[in-house]
Write a protein that holds these residues in place. Structure first.
Motif, PDB file in Angstrom:
ATOM      1  N   GLU A   1     -64.882  95.511 -60.989  1.00 36.94           N
ATOM      2  CA  GLU A   1     -64.081  95.856 -59.783  1.00 36.94           C
ATOM      3  C   GLU A   1     -65.278  96.964 -59.008  1.00 36.94           C
ATOM      4  O   GLU A   1     -65.134  96.825 -57.591  1.00 36.94           O
TER       5      GLU A   1
ATOM      6  N   ARG B   1     -62.392  88.080 -57.264  1.00 31.50           N
ATOM      7  CA  ARG B   1     -61.799  88.191 -58.551  1.00 31.50           C
ATOM      8  C   ARG B   1     -61.662  86.892 -59.403  1.00 31.50           C
ATOM      9  O   ARG B   1     -61.187  87.732 -60.894  1.00 31.50           O
TER      10      ARG B   1
ATOM     11  N   SER C   1     -66.461  96.214 -55.391  1.00 26.65           N
ATOM     12  CA  SER C   1     -66.360  97.273 -54.574  1.00 26.65           C
ATOM     13  C   SER C   1     -67.378  97.908 -53.469  1.00 26.65           C
ATOM     14  O   SER C   1     -67.510  97.809 -52.111  1.00 26.65           O
TER      15      SER C   1
END
Length: 223
Positions: A102, A120, A106
């Motif tokens: 994550e 993902r 980001s």
């Protein structure tokens, strides 16, 4: 793609010991037990005696699952082979891959690198962003440790949160495990802890084998 983040089949410590480490541990190899003891003396038993060995115990991915957020781990300090079976964890279960995934995603989204929507949940596409090849390599290591692998041994060079590491995978009749330790090219200040990585289902099996192996004099295997 940042190929420097990780390289599978990379020459590592065992290439200095064996002409062909990829065949040294096969069931049909001559002097297989001697090869195993030499490898583990080099990678595991030395750090164990020095108090630098940590068991990284994996949990999750049962029944065919392999989603990053379902794989968790505990680190357990090991001081003797018997601790593999009995020692308690030093911390609660934590996500192994999902937090780093994550954070990397980001940053990639901020950099607008044009990632596909399903990235993902598609590990093979992770090398498209910075840090993704290293993360995908560690994902594959865990997948092979849990679901098996035809090769009895595999060596990997990989950037990790602990610094540049050598990862030595073993897929043996005695169990599936990996040993992670600083690479010879690691920078000063890198974490010098050695990690024995295994799924919880392997813990008792590995403990019995390593206790037995640690008690064998090296000379007995040379006779």
């Amino acid at each position: 793609m940042p190929y420097s983040e990780a390289k599978e089949h990379a020459p590592c410590r065992l290439h200095r010991l064996f002409t062909s480490p990829y065949t040294a541990f096969d069931n049909q190899a001559n002097e297989r037990q001697l090869h195993l003891l030499l490898a583990l003396q080099t990678l595991l038993f030395g750090p164990l005696e020095q108090g630098r060995l940590t068991l990284r115990l994996l949990d999750g991915w049962q029944n065919g699952d392999c989603q990053p957020h379902t794989l968790v781990y505990q680190d357990i300090d090991i001081r003797r082979p018997e601790d593999l079976a009995t020692a308690s964890p030093a911390m609660p279960w934590r996500p192994l891959l999902s937090t780093t995934l994550e954070e990397s995603l980001s940053q990639a989204l901020e950099d607008d690198v044009g990632l596909p929507d399903d990235i993902r949940h598609t590990p093979a596409r992770w090398p498209a962003f910075a840090g993704g090849l290293s993360l995908y390599t560690r994902y594959k290591v865990c997948h092979r440790l849990i679901y098996g692998e035809d090769d009895s041994y595999r060596s990997i060079r990989c950037e990790t949160p602990a610094g540049l590491r050598e990862i030595h995978e073993f897929h043996l009749q005695e169990g599936d495990f990996a040993i992670s330790l600083p690479h010879a090219d690691a920078k000063d200040g890198s974490d010098d802890t050695v990690g024995l990585v295994a799924h919880g289902s392997q813990r008792q099996l590995l403990a019995r084998w390593l206790i037995e192996l640690a008690e064998k004099p090296l000379l007995s295997l040379l006779s």
